[in-house]
Structure formats: structure tokens, C-alpha cells
Enzyme design. Structure first.
Site, PDB file in Angstrom:
ATOM      1  N   ASP A 248       2.446   1.838   3.345  1.00  0.00           N
ATOM      2  CA  ASP A 248       3.411   0.860   3.859  1.00  0.00           C
ATOM      3  C   ASP A 248       4.814   1.335   3.543  1.00  0.00           C
ATOM      4  OD1 ASP A 248       1.172  -0.702   4.262  1.00  0.00           O
ATOM      5  OD2 ASP A 248       1.486  -1.900   2.458  1.00  0.00           O
TER       6      ASP A 248
ATOM      7  N   HIS B 272       0.868  -1.182   0.000  1.00  0.00           N
ATOM      8  CA  HIS B 272       0.000   0.000   0.000  1.00  0.00           C
ATOM      9  C   HIS B 272       0.906   1.233   0.000  1.00  0.00           C
ATOM     10  CE1 HIS B 272      -2.317  -2.986   2.382  1.00  0.00           C
ATOM     11  NE2 HIS B 272      -3.413  -2.424   1.917  1.00  0.00           N
TER      12      HIS B 272
HETATM   13  C1  XLS Z   1      -7.557  -6.614   4.462  1.00  0.00           C
HETATM   14  C2  XLS Z   1      -7.111  -6.785   3.100  1.00  0.00           C
HETATM   15  C3  XLS Z   1      -5.973  -5.882   2.658  1.00  0.00           C
HETATM   16  C4  XLS Z   1      -5.851  -5.901   1.157  1.00  0.00           C
HETATM   17  C5  XLS Z   1      -5.080  -4.781   0.580  1.00  0.00           C
HETATM   18  O1  XLS Z   1      -8.279  -7.412   5.020  1.00  0.00           O
HETATM   19  O2  XLS Z   1      -6.808  -8.126   2.888  1.00  0.00           O
HETATM   20  O3  XLS Z   1      -4.793  -6.247   3.271  1.00  0.00           O
HETATM   21  O4  XLS Z   1      -5.286  -7.094   0.707  1.00  0.00           O
HETATM   22  O5  XLS Z   1      -5.606  -3.552   0.919  1.00  0.00           O
END
Ligand code: XLS
Ligand code: NI
Ligand code: NI
Length: 442
Positions: free
Chosen positions: A103, A100
Site C-alpha cells: 500500500d 500493507h
Molecule cells: C481482506 C482482509 C485484509 C486484511 C489485511 O479481506 O481483511 O484487508 O485485513 O491483509
């Protein structure tokens, strides 16, 4: 600067290996149906869980030992994480990663600063990617953590928030293009509602579609040809999320004429939260030509939330790989470990061990699944079960050569209607045989 000095490159050591830092079943060069495991499985590291997670829970502080977090300045920390991550990818021998926006780089005090922070880290990643085997599987933006997104992002009641969310996704698409991302993910964590009583669901869904169309237009404009992916999840953090499951998402995409723009990123633990099996979601997407990518993790059978555990359940990985192999692989998608080590697995080397278990579990699952496909072990039984539709009245139904009047005439000629056993128990035991014999041969 090295962060994993005590770890050497992870190697394949075979099924009998007792080394927690070696692969038992994942042999990157081994071929399955003519393609190497590395090409077919396309494993990825989730940057957020592996380099950001402190392993805190609602009752206790973080336990994770993460040497790259020793820096106090957020940008220094972000840079150290990039160094640590590329060392990790290389030593693990994993071909992909995902992130993200937040991140990789911290939020600044305003949007301009936030975007500038990202540029610094993206420059750094671009350099690393030049000399590394690793590639970006997908990127996304975090439009759910900041309190601004309290009412949603592209489904917020507040148009300023919609604009802010768009500004971030615009940047995300540019970053994806720069780093050569194969796919781009939308996970709508806050795209849902808490109570219908204060919600204009029609407007929110229309806006969500408007947002997706604008994202697609911009990606085309800048020549970013990543596969767009929607990641369904029924709930958490929102009470009801609009991308509840694949079937909900597919109906939405078709209503708004987005079905050719998107495929699905299916997460195992989200499938089970929606009351489905992992393979159900993969299957539903596959038969509709919508299977794009996978967030490989697993839930806990006794816990009702998104525990994001590393996958180790061989039935689940086998049945998932059955769908993926039948799909002819995942093209621009892959198997991203959207998974975190448990709070008790706080050491840096636990990150390696956990990924190894996940990679081995999917590699073995792939071997079992390919054998079942080659032998038509399930196909032949399914074919036989539906054989009434390959001849006689069944063929007329399938070919569109009949109608209600003819069907009634036909039904009137039947003395009695007989069914055959579904053999569910037998089929499950066949699956067991394939699992056990494949392990024995490994
Ligand atoms: C949360 C999601 C997130 C997505 C990406 O539950 O899995 O991590 O994969 O935003
Ligand atoms: Ni996910
Ligand atoms: Ni999740």
C-alpha cells in the site's frame, strides 16, 4: 501540498447535528468507564481502502476522485499518498492507521528494488510520525496479490515462494519496529486450498506454523514487541482458508504451541462470511483470552462476499463494544476501519463522511454497551439462567465433586425435570430499550 483544502478539522457537534462533516456521538474526550473514547476506541484508517482503492468492480472501472493519484510515476504517487494520508488523519482526528507493504510503496522489478522503495516511504512516514499525534496500529505484508502467490505464500507447494514470503515478512517486522507499530497482522488470503485432490494439507499447515515460529523468533531477535495477530476469514480469495474462523485458528495455534504468541484480529464481515455473528467471534476470542484487535466494517445482508462497508449497524456495534468493554479494551489492538466507501461515494470528502459514520456508530455502541454492563442488564439474566450450577448438584458438577454413578443416583431421585423460559424476546427488547434511551440522552 494540501489535498483536502475544503475540509476543516472535524469536530464533535452532538446528536442533533445535521452536519455530515461533524461527529454526532464520537466525542474523543468524553469518558466511558473512566477512559476517554479516544483511548478506548482506538480508531484506525486502513491505508489500502482509503488511499489506494479506485472503486472499480468486476463490471466497471474505478470512479474514485483521488487528487493524490494525479502523478504517473509510482513513487511520486506513493509519496503523494503519504502527504494526503497524514492530512486526512489530522483533519479527521483519528489516532491510528494500518497498512500493507504494497500500500505504501510500489513493487520494484525485483525484491531488492521493492525493499528499497519501502525504505524511501518509511523514512518519509517516520518524519511525519515525529510531529503527528497519529500512531501505527498495525502493519502487515501483502502476500496475496502478486501472481507468485497463486498457490499460497507460506502454504505454497513451492519452497521458493515460502522463502520470498519470509523475506517480505522479515522486512515487514523491521518496518513495524521502526515505525513503532503496536501490533503486526497476518491475513492468510492465499493460505488455503482450491481442491483437496492436489493438496498436502498436513505439510501446508506444518509449514504455516514453521513460518509463524520463524516470524516470532525474528521479532524477538530485533526487539519488536508488537502483538502478533491472525485475521481469520473462511473464504475469498481461496475456496477454503486455513484461518477459517477464531475456533479453527485457536485450535491451530494450540496444536503448534503458538497460543501465547498470537491473538486474533477479528473482522466483522469475515465473521458473517464464516456463518457467525460478529459478536460470536469476539466472544469466542474473549473467553479464551485471545481478543486482540478488530477490523471494523460490515457486510451486506443480501450479498455473500466481503463487501467491507463502513459500519453503521447499531446492534452490531453495540454487541461488539459489549465484548470489547468486557475484555477491558483491546490493549495493543484497536478498531481499524477495514472498510471502503461505495462506488457511488466517489468524492474525496466521502472518505471523511464514511469514517465519521463508522466512528459515531462505535461510539454510540460503546455508550449503550457500558450502560448495560453497569446495570448488569444482561449479566443478571444470564446469571439467573445458570443459577442451577451455583448450588446443589450443579455446584458439585462445577467443583468436580461428582461422577457418573452419583449423577445417576441423583437423577433417579427426580420425579420430573423442569426448565425455565430463556426469555430471548424479552432480552432483545431490553437491548432495544437501552439503545433508544441512550440515544435519547445523547
Ligand atoms: C481482506 C482482509 C485484509 C486484511 C489485511 O479481506 O481483511 O484487508 O485485513 O491483509
Ligand atoms: Ni481485514
Ligand atoms: Ni476483509
Amino acid at each position: 501540498m494540501a489535498y483536502f483544502d475544503n475540509i476543516s478539522k472535524i469536530k464533535f457537534d452532538g446528536a442533533k447535528s445535521k452536519d455530515p462533516l461533524a461527529f454526532k456521538f464520537y466525542n474523543p474526550e468524553e469518558k466511558i468507564n473512566g477512559k476517554t473514547m479516544e483511548e478506548t476506541l482506538k480508531f484506525g484508517v486502513a491505508y489500502w481502502h482509503t488511499f489506494m482503492e479506485d472503486l472499480s468492480d468486476p463490471f466497471g472501472v474505478g470512479t474514485a476522485q483521488r487528487p493524490w493519484d494525479k502523478f504517473s510515476d509510482p513513487m511520486d504517487k506513493a509519496k503523494a499518498r503519504v502527504d494526503a494520508s497524514f492530512e486526512f488523519f489530522d483533519k479527521l482526528g483519528i489516532p491510528y492507521f494500518c497498512f500493507h507493504d504494497f500500500d505504501i510503496a510500489p513493487e520494484g522489478s525485483n525484491l531488492k528494488e521493492t525493499l528499497a522503495n519501502q525504505d524511501v516511504i518509511v523514512d518519509m512516514m517516520e518524519d511525519y510520525l515525529k510531529d503527528s499525534k497519529v500512531k501505527l496500529l498495525w502493519n502487515t505484508v501483502n502476500n496475496f496479490t502478486n501472481p507468485m502467490f497463486v498457490h499460497g505464500a507460506s502454504t505454497s507447494n513451492n519452497a521458493d515462494v515460502f522463502a520470498y514470503a519470509a523475506a517480505k515478512v522479515k522486512k515487514g517486522l523491521e518496518v513495524g519496529k521502526r515505525l513503532g507499530s503496536e501490533s503486526y497482522v497476518f491475513w492468510g488470503g492465499r493460505e488455503g486450498y482450491e481442491s483437496l485432490l492436489n493438496t498436502n494439507m498436513g505439510l501446508e499447515l506444518d509449514n504455516l506454523a514453521r513460518f509463524f515460529h520463524m516470524a516470532n523468533d525474528y521479532a524477538k531477535e530485533i526487539g519488536f514487541d508488537a502483538q502478533f495477530l491472525i485475521e481469520p476469514k473462511p473464504k475469498e480469495p481461496t475456496t477454503h482458508q486455513y484461518d477459517f474462523d477464531v475456533a479453527h485458528g485457536f485450535a491451530f495455534l494450540q496444536k503448534y504451541n503458538l497460543q501465547d504468541v498470537f491473538k486474533f484480529n477479528i473482522e466483522a464481515n469475515h465473521a458473517t462470511l464464516a456463518g457467525h455473528s460478529f459478536e460470536h467471534e469476539l466472544h469466542y476470542a474473549r473467553i479464551n483470552g485471545m481478543l486482540g484487535s478488530v477490523d471494523a466494517n460490515q457486510g451486506h445482508p443480501q450479498l455473500g462476499w466481503d463487501t467491507d462497508e463502513f459500519p453503521s449497524d447499531l446492534y452490531a456495534t453495540t454487541l461488539a463494544m459489549y465484548e470489547i468493554l468486557k475484555n477491558g479494551g483491546l490493549e495493543k489492538g484497536g478498531l481499524n476501519f477495514d472498510a471502503k466507501v461505495r462506488r457511488t461515494s466517489f468524492k474525496p470528502e466521502d472518505l471523511f463522511k464514511a469514517h465519521i459514520v463508522g466512528m459515531d456508530s462505535f461510539a454510540l455502541g460503546a455508550k449503550v454497551a457500558q450502560r448495560m454492563i453497569d446495570d448488569k442488564a444482561l449479566d443478571s439474566l444470564v446469571e439467573k439462567r445458570y443459577s442451577s450450577f451455583s448450588e446443589g448438584i450443579g455446584k458439585d458438577i462445577v467443583d468436580g465433586n461428582t461422577d457418573f454413578k452419583k449423577l445417576q443416583d441423583y437423577a433417579l431421585t427426580l420425579d420430573k425435570v423442569e426448565n425455565e423460559s430463556g426469555n430471548v424476546e424479552v432480552i432483545k427488547s431490553i437491548l432495544n430499550q437501552y439503545l433508544v434511551t441512550t440515544i435519547a440522552d445523547a
